[in-house]
Scaffold this active site. Structure first.
Site, PDB file in Angstrom:
ATOM      1  CE  LYS A  20      -2.696   0.913   3.864  1.00 19.53           C
ATOM      2  NZ  LYS A  20      -2.743   2.270   4.409  1.00 19.53           N
ATOM      3  CB  SER A 161       7.153   9.433   8.314  1.00 17.36           C
ATOM      4  OG  SER A 161       6.245   8.456   7.826  1.00 17.36           O
ATOM      5  CG  ASP A 303       1.440   0.508   9.758  1.00 17.23           C
ATOM      6  OD1 ASP A 303       1.230   1.323  10.685  1.00 17.23           O
ATOM      7  OD2 ASP A 303       1.331   0.822   8.554  1.00 17.23           O
ATOM      8  CE  LYS A 330       0.645   4.988  13.054  1.00 18.82           C
ATOM      9  NZ  LYS A 330       1.369   5.652  11.995  1.00 18.82           N
ATOM     10  CE  LYS A 402      -7.435   3.619   6.877  1.00 20.82           C
ATOM     11  NZ  LYS A 402      -6.013   3.731   6.587  1.00 20.82           N
TER      12      LYS A 402
HETATM   13  O1  LIG Z   1       3.938   6.740   4.529  1.00 18.85           O
HETATM   14  C1  LIG Z   1       3.299   5.696   4.663  1.00 18.85           C
HETATM   15  O2  LIG Z   1       2.986   4.968   3.689  1.00 18.85           O
HETATM   16  C2  LIG Z   1       2.902   5.278   6.038  1.00 18.85           C
HETATM   17  C3  LIG Z   1       3.547   5.805   7.132  1.00 18.85           C
HETATM   18  C4  LIG Z   1       3.259   5.376   8.528  1.00 18.85           C
HETATM   19  O3  LIG Z   1       2.566   6.427   9.181  1.00 18.85           O
HETATM   20  P1  LIG Z   1       3.308   7.516  10.151  1.00 18.85           P
HETATM   21  O4  LIG Z   1       4.395   8.124   9.424  1.00 18.85           O
HETATM   22  O5  LIG Z   1       2.196   8.475  10.472  1.00 18.85           O
HETATM   23  O6  LIG Z   1       3.776   6.730  11.336  1.00 18.85           O
HETATM   24  C5  LIG Z   1       2.413   4.112   8.580  1.00 18.85           C
HETATM   25  O7  LIG Z   1       1.902   3.917   9.871  1.00 18.85           O
HETATM   26  C6  LIG Z   1       1.276   4.173   7.580  1.00 18.85           C
HETATM   27  O8  LIG Z   1       0.488   3.010   7.624  1.00 18.85           O
HETATM   28  C7  LIG Z   1       1.808   4.282   6.161  1.00 18.85           C
HETATM   29  C1  LIG Z   2      -1.996   3.956   9.493  1.00 19.72           C
HETATM   30  C2  LIG Z   2      -2.295   3.392   8.335  1.00 19.72           C
HETATM   31  O1  LIG Z   2      -2.596   4.053   7.177  1.00 19.72           O
HETATM   32  P1  LIG Z   2      -2.865   5.610   6.933  1.00 19.72           P
HETATM   33  O2  LIG Z   2      -2.003   6.388   7.891  1.00 19.72           O
HETATM   34  O3  LIG Z   2      -2.506   5.845   5.511  1.00 19.72           O
HETATM   35  O4  LIG Z   2      -4.325   5.860   7.192  1.00 19.72           O
HETATM   36  C3  LIG Z   2      -2.262   1.905   8.213  1.00 19.72           C
HETATM   37  O5  LIG Z   2      -2.436   1.411   7.095  1.00 19.72           O
HETATM   38  O6  LIG Z   2      -2.073   1.212   9.227  1.00 19.72           O
END
Ligand SMILES: O=C(O)C1=C[C@@H](OP(=O)(O)O)[C@@H](O)[C@H](O)C1
Ligand SMILES: C=C(OP(=O)(O)O)C(=O)O
Length: 418
Positions: A20, A161, A303, A330, A402
């Protein structure tokens, strides 16, 4: 829909969807290029469909959709007038597209669902506003207009991030030079590395210093076509954890090793816990060993934590998940949520400030698991069911759409082996 899971360890073989995180970035780079890019991404999830819908609303076109393959025709100028951007519950979609809408100078309404309106956004909004955009929240919607200007940007690194990735993807397209300085060390750093990888593949250049980037302007994306999105290590995690509960094990295919996805560290973590891991270029197999407790820093791998906690719940000794505060931001408060979900099934977990303490028990009992509409918690309940003596009822199990629409079908194909 509620779903009742039979208890007991599973064995089988699963092919996971495309990453994803990598797909979000590739879709954006393709939509912002000059020539069409053919993309293949197994099992498009709601979050990826949200990004594609938003890119289409901005003028890109999805053509020749056949199964998991389609062609993305880049946008030229966005349509005039107010553009509706249905972000659903996808944090990545919202946080990546906000600065891009400013680059395009479009007038847009970001529509947010579920918990998304309450997830952190302030530091990004403040920087975008400081650089030419006007952003107004009304209910769950964000009304956005104005042109983003090049310049010196500053962001904290420890909140999400995705703020950083969003700016790195957008700023090279501005006419002038920009800088991005991080005021605190980045968490979720592997996700920023994934962004830098796609920028490189798209021919976009930037210079990284210590906690700062120099970003030349006037650049454009030229992503080679075709692109096949590698498998998703976060989606593989529940199955690999299930494998660690039974000697017959679980094999996951579709993954790439080595991978820049931070969650590809999972086989090493499982080995450290005592599981038996075999990797080949085509597959990863995990089998049971005597599971022992582990201490893990959640910072780079947020995650992975929920499914890993289900395994720690039945590993001998006390496991510690450190630096896990951001799990609260999250799709649910995952820190509290994972503890309550696993405790409800017979686990022994406590939240200790920003840490989780998990006291391993020999077996979980089963019961009702409320994933709080959070896909990663629903999949965690599925891992837990493999370590339970009684059935597990997962509330609102469809929330897995999702990130992994075929999750329950793949889970159901495994055989319960006692
Ligand atoms: O850049 C990305 O694809 C993601 C960054 C992460 O979030 P954070 O940077 O908010 O921790 C992760 O938890 C999310 O599922 C996907
Ligand atoms: C936090 C997640 O996604 P997003 O931040 O893109 O909603 C996830 O897939 O666990």
């Amino acid at each position: 829909m509620n779903r009742v899971l039979s208890p007991g360890p599973r064995t089988g073989r699963v092919t996971v969807p495309g990453s994803k995180s990598r797909a979000h970035r590739l879709f954006l780079a393709a939509a912002l290029g000059r020539t069409p890019v053919q993309l293949t991404c197994r099992g498009l999830s709601d979050d990826l469909l949200a990004t594609l819908s938003c890119l289409e609303a901005l003028g890109a076109q999805v053509e020749n959709l056949k199964g998991d393959r389609f062609t993305l025709v880049p946008l030229s100028a966005p349509p005039a007038g107010e553009i509706l951007l249905p972000c659903g519950e996808s944090g990545t979609t919202l946080r990546f597209l906000l600065p891009l809408v400013g680059v395009l100078g479009a007038e847009a309404v970001f529509q947010r669902r579920g918990r998304l309106p309450r997830r952190p956004l302030e530091p990004l909004l403040a920087e975008l506003t400081r650089h030419g955009m006007t952003i107004r929240a009304q209910g769950d919607d964000l009304f956005v207009r104005g042109h983003l200007t090049p310049g010196d940007y500053t962001l904290p690194g420890h909140i999400s991030s995705q703020f950083i990735s969003g700016l790195l993807l957008a700023l090279p397209l501005l006419p002038g030079h920009s800088t991005l300085t991080l005021t605190s060390p980045p968490q979720s750093a592997p996700y920023i590395a994934l962004t830098e990888q796609v920028l490189r593949q798209g021919g976009v250049k930037l210079r990284r210093g210590e906690n700062a980037y120099a970003i030349p302007g006037g650049q454009g994306y030229a992503l080679p076509s075709p692109q096949v999105v590698e498998g998703d290590w976060s989606a593989a995690a529940p199955f690999l954890c299930i494998g660690a509960l039974r000697s017959a094990g679980v094999t996951v295919t579709g993954l790439t090793l080595p991978s820049l996805q931070g969650d590809s560290v999972l086989p090493a973590l499982l080995e450290k816990m005592g599981a038996v891991v075999e990797t080949s270029p085509q597959s990863v197999t995990v089998r049971a060993g005597t599971l022992r407790a582990i201490t893990v820093d959640a910072g780079p791998i947020p995650d992975l934590i929920p499914p890993l906690c289900a395994l720690c719940a039945v590993a001998r000794g006390e496991s510690r998940i450190r630096n896990a505060r951001r799990l609260r931001d999250k799709e649910s408060d995952r820190l509290q949520g994972v503890a309550e979900l696993l405790n409800g099934l017979g686990g022994k977990l406590t939240v200790d400030g920003d840490d989780l303490r998990i006291f391993g028990v020999p077996r979980l009992q089963g019961g009702t698991a409320d994933p709080r509409s959070d896909h990663r918690l629903a999949m965690t309940a599925a891992v837990a069911a493999s370590a339970c003596t009684g059935p597990v009822t997962v509330l609102d199990s469809d929330c897995v759409q999702k990130s992994y629409p075929a999750f329950w079908a793949d889970y159901g194909q495994m055989t319960i082996s006692r």
